[in-house]
Design a protein around this motif. Sequence first.
Motif, PDB file in Angstrom:
ATOM      1  N   GLY A 184       0.827  -1.388  -0.138  1.00  0.00           N
ATOM      2  CA  GLY A 184       0.073   0.365  -0.025  1.00  0.00           C
ATOM      3  C   GLY A 184       0.885   1.289   0.126  1.00  0.00           C
ATOM      4  O   GLY A 184       1.931   1.329  -0.045  1.00  0.00           O
ATOM      5  N   SER A 185       0.219   2.389   0.359  1.00  0.00           N
ATOM      6  CA  SER A 185       1.010   3.606   0.156  1.00  0.00           C
ATOM      7  C   SER A 185       1.427   3.845   1.710  1.00  0.00           C
ATOM      8  O   SER A 185       1.004   3.469   2.795  1.00  0.00           O
ATOM      9  CB  SER A 185       0.127   4.888   0.001  1.00  0.00           C
ATOM     10  OG  SER A 185      -1.038   5.128   0.874  1.00  0.00           O
ATOM     11  N   THR A 186       2.505   4.875   1.783  1.00  0.00           N
ATOM     12  CA  THR A 186       3.132   5.062   3.077  1.00  0.00           C
ATOM     13  C   THR A 186       1.692   6.080   3.793  1.00  0.00           C
ATOM     14  O   THR A 186       1.746   5.848   5.135  1.00  0.00           O
ATOM     15  CB  THR A 186       4.045   6.236   2.889  1.00  0.00           C
ATOM     16  OG1 THR A 186       5.024   5.399   2.246  1.00  0.00           O
ATOM     17  CG2 THR A 186       4.672   6.637   4.218  1.00  0.00           C
ATOM     18  N   ALA A 187       0.896   6.695   3.079  1.00  0.00           N
ATOM     19  CA  ALA A 187       0.054   7.666   3.929  1.00  0.00           C
ATOM     20  C   ALA A 187      -1.013   6.365   4.615  1.00  0.00           C
ATOM     21  O   ALA A 187      -1.520   6.634   5.532  1.00  0.00           O
ATOM     22  CB  ALA A 187      -0.771   8.548   2.788  1.00  0.00           C
ATOM     23  N   SER A 188      -1.325   5.328   3.752  1.00  0.00           N
ATOM     24  CA  SER A 188      -2.266   4.477   4.265  1.00  0.00           C
ATOM     25  C   SER A 188      -1.625   3.812   5.757  1.00  0.00           C
ATOM     26  O   SER A 188      -2.324   3.564   6.589  1.00  0.00           O
ATOM     27  CB  SER A 188      -2.650   3.392   3.287  1.00  0.00           C
ATOM     28  OG  SER A 188      -1.597   2.356   2.932  1.00  0.00           O
ATOM     29  N   VAL A 189      -0.413   3.420   5.559  1.00  0.00           N
ATOM     30  CA  VAL A 189       0.094   2.946   6.676  1.00  0.00           C
ATOM     31  C   VAL A 189       0.074   4.029   7.791  1.00  0.00           C
ATOM     32  O   VAL A 189      -0.148   3.509   9.085  1.00  0.00           O
ATOM     33  CB  VAL A 189       1.710   2.441   6.278  1.00  0.00           C
ATOM     34  CG1 VAL A 189       2.380   2.099   7.607  1.00  0.00           C
ATOM     35  CG2 VAL A 189       1.613   1.367   5.381  1.00  0.00           C
ATOM     36  N   ASN A 190       0.376   4.830   7.662  1.00  0.00           N
ATOM     37  CA  ASN A 190       0.624   6.310   8.608  1.00  0.00           C
ATOM     38  C   ASN A 190      -0.727   6.218   9.152  1.00  0.00           C
ATOM     39  O   ASN A 190      -1.010   6.430  10.316  1.00  0.00           O
ATOM     40  CB  ASN A 190       1.063   7.463   8.315  1.00  0.00           C
ATOM     41  CG  ASN A 190       2.634   7.536   8.111  1.00  0.00           C
ATOM     42  OD1 ASN A 190       3.237   7.201   8.874  1.00  0.00           O
ATOM     43  ND2 ASN A 190       3.181   8.255   7.276  1.00  0.00           N
ATOM     44  N   SER A 191      -1.836   6.128   8.461  1.00  0.00           N
ATOM     45  CA  SER A 191      -3.436   6.188   8.934  1.00  0.00           C
ATOM     46  C   SER A 191      -3.657   5.153   9.752  1.00  0.00           C
ATOM     47  O   SER A 191      -4.210   5.213  10.783  1.00  0.00           O
ATOM     48  CB  SER A 191      -4.082   6.294   7.547  1.00  0.00           C
ATOM     49  OG  SER A 191      -5.722   6.461   8.303  1.00  0.00           O
ATOM     50  N   ALA A 192      -3.405   4.067   9.559  1.00  0.00           N
ATOM     51  CA  ALA A 192      -3.540   2.633  10.018  1.00  0.00           C
ATOM     52  C   ALA A 192      -2.737   2.789  11.392  1.00  0.00           C
ATOM     53  O   ALA A 192      -3.434   2.395  12.517  1.00  0.00           O
ATOM     54  CB  ALA A 192      -3.093   1.425   9.244  1.00  0.00           C
ATOM     55  N   LEU A 193      -1.517   3.258  11.494  1.00  0.00           N
ATOM     56  CA  LEU A 193      -0.739   3.389  12.636  1.00  0.00           C
ATOM     57  C   LEU A 193      -1.384   4.338  13.580  1.00  0.00           C
ATOM     58  O   LEU A 193      -1.537   4.274  14.869  1.00  0.00           O
ATOM     59  CB  LEU A 193       0.778   4.032  12.207  1.00  0.00           C
ATOM     60  CG  LEU A 193       1.504   3.827  13.289  1.00  0.00           C
ATOM     61  CD1 LEU A 193       1.662   2.382  14.181  1.00  0.00           C
ATOM     62  CD2 LEU A 193       2.666   4.386  12.903  1.00  0.00           C
ATOM     63  N   GLN A 194      -1.999   5.536  12.943  1.00  0.00           N
ATOM     64  CA  GLN A 194      -2.473   6.510  13.879  1.00  0.00           C
ATOM     65  C   GLN A 194      -3.687   5.907  14.513  1.00  0.00           C
ATOM     66  O   GLN A 194      -3.846   6.103  15.701  1.00  0.00           O
ATOM     67  CB  GLN A 194      -2.766   7.870  13.194  1.00  0.00           C
ATOM     68  CG  GLN A 194      -3.410   8.877  13.881  1.00  0.00           C
ATOM     69  CD  GLN A 194      -2.488   9.218  15.098  1.00  0.00           C
ATOM     70  OE1 GLN A 194      -1.229   9.267  15.028  1.00  0.00           O
ATOM     71  NE2 GLN A 194      -3.119   9.619  16.170  1.00  0.00           N
TER      72      GLN A 194
END
Length: 341
Positions: A184-194
Motif C-alpha cells: 500500500g501507500s505510506t499514507a495508508s500505513v501512517n493512517s492505520a498506525l494512527q
Amino acid sequence: MFEVMTASKAEQVAARTNEAFERLAEPLRREIKLHCYRMLGSVHEAEDLVQETYLRAWRGFDGFEGGLFRAWLYKIATNACLNALEARKSAQRVLPDQMGSPAIGMPDGVPATEVAWLEPYPDSQLESIADDQPNPEVRYAAREAVQLAFVAAIQQLPPRQRVALLLCDVLGWAATETATLLGGSTASVNSALQRARETLATRYPEGRPLAVARPSVAQQRLLDRYLRAWEDHDLDGFVALLKEDATFTMPPWLQWYAGREAIRSFFAIAWQSCRGMRVIPAAANGQPAFAVYARTDADPRFTANGIHVLTLEGDRIATMTLFLEPRMFEMFGLPLVLEES
C-alpha cells in the motif's frame, strides 16, 4: 559420465543453497515465531505459521534478490499471518474480561471452548531474542511488547492496523518499509498506525504499558507466599497477596472476577473439590507464572490443572490469569502428570 557429474554438481549447489539459507534463517526463527504470536495470539498457530514461513522462504530463496534477509522473512511471515487471520471465523483472540462484566456467583454450564482464547507465551522461547532495540522509532521495549495485557489489547485491532503497529512501534520499521510489505501507500500505513495508537490509548492512557522489571527481592517473597498458599489451601494467606481491586480470569470459562471479596468467594468454593496441589514456578509473557497440578477424589495423581500468569504492582498481585488448558503444559516443557518424589 557427464550425467553423473552433472547430477553431482547439482547436489553440491543444492547443498550450498540449503547451507546458506539455514545460516541466514535459523538465527531468526524465535523472533519470527514471537512476531507470529503477537499477530495471532496463539503459540500453537504461531508454530504452524513459522513452519509455513520457512517452507515458503526456502522454496523462494533462489529468487531472493539481495537486500535485508530479515525484512524479507518478516514479509513472508506477516503475509502468512494475514492470510491465516482472513481464514479465521474471528481475527481476534480474547481474554474473558474483554467479553463482559465481572461475575458474582460461581460459573454454571460448561467452559466456552468454542471461543478463540489468547494463549500465554513461555519465556523460555524468548531466549536469544534481542531485548534492546536501538532504533529510535521503537515505542515499546521488548518486555513491554510481550506482556499478556498488551498482546490481548492488540488483538482488538484490525489485522492491518495490528501489522502497522507491530512493525513500526515494536520493531521500529519505517512507514515506507511497512508500506512496501503491505503493498500500500505510506499514507495508508501512517493512517492505520494512527488509528491503532488511538485505540491502544484507551487501554494505556500514558501511551504504553507499565514497564515490567524482573521481580524484586520483596516481590519474589510474594511469589513464594503465593506458591505456599496454593499448596496449603491457605485462603486467607492467598487473598492477602491481592490488591483490593485485583482481577482474576480463567479461560476457557467466560466468567471472571473483580475485587478481593469476589475472588475469595470463588476460591472458597472451588478449592473444596481439590485434594491437593503442587505448584511449580515458571515464567510467561515476561511475567511471573506458575504451573499448577491438582488431584481429586476421582484421580489421586497430580495432573496438569493450569498455567497461572500474574501481574504484580508493588507488593501485591494485580491480575491473575489462569489458563485451564492442560495441553499448554507441553509448550512449557512440562509433563501432564507429575511424578511424586
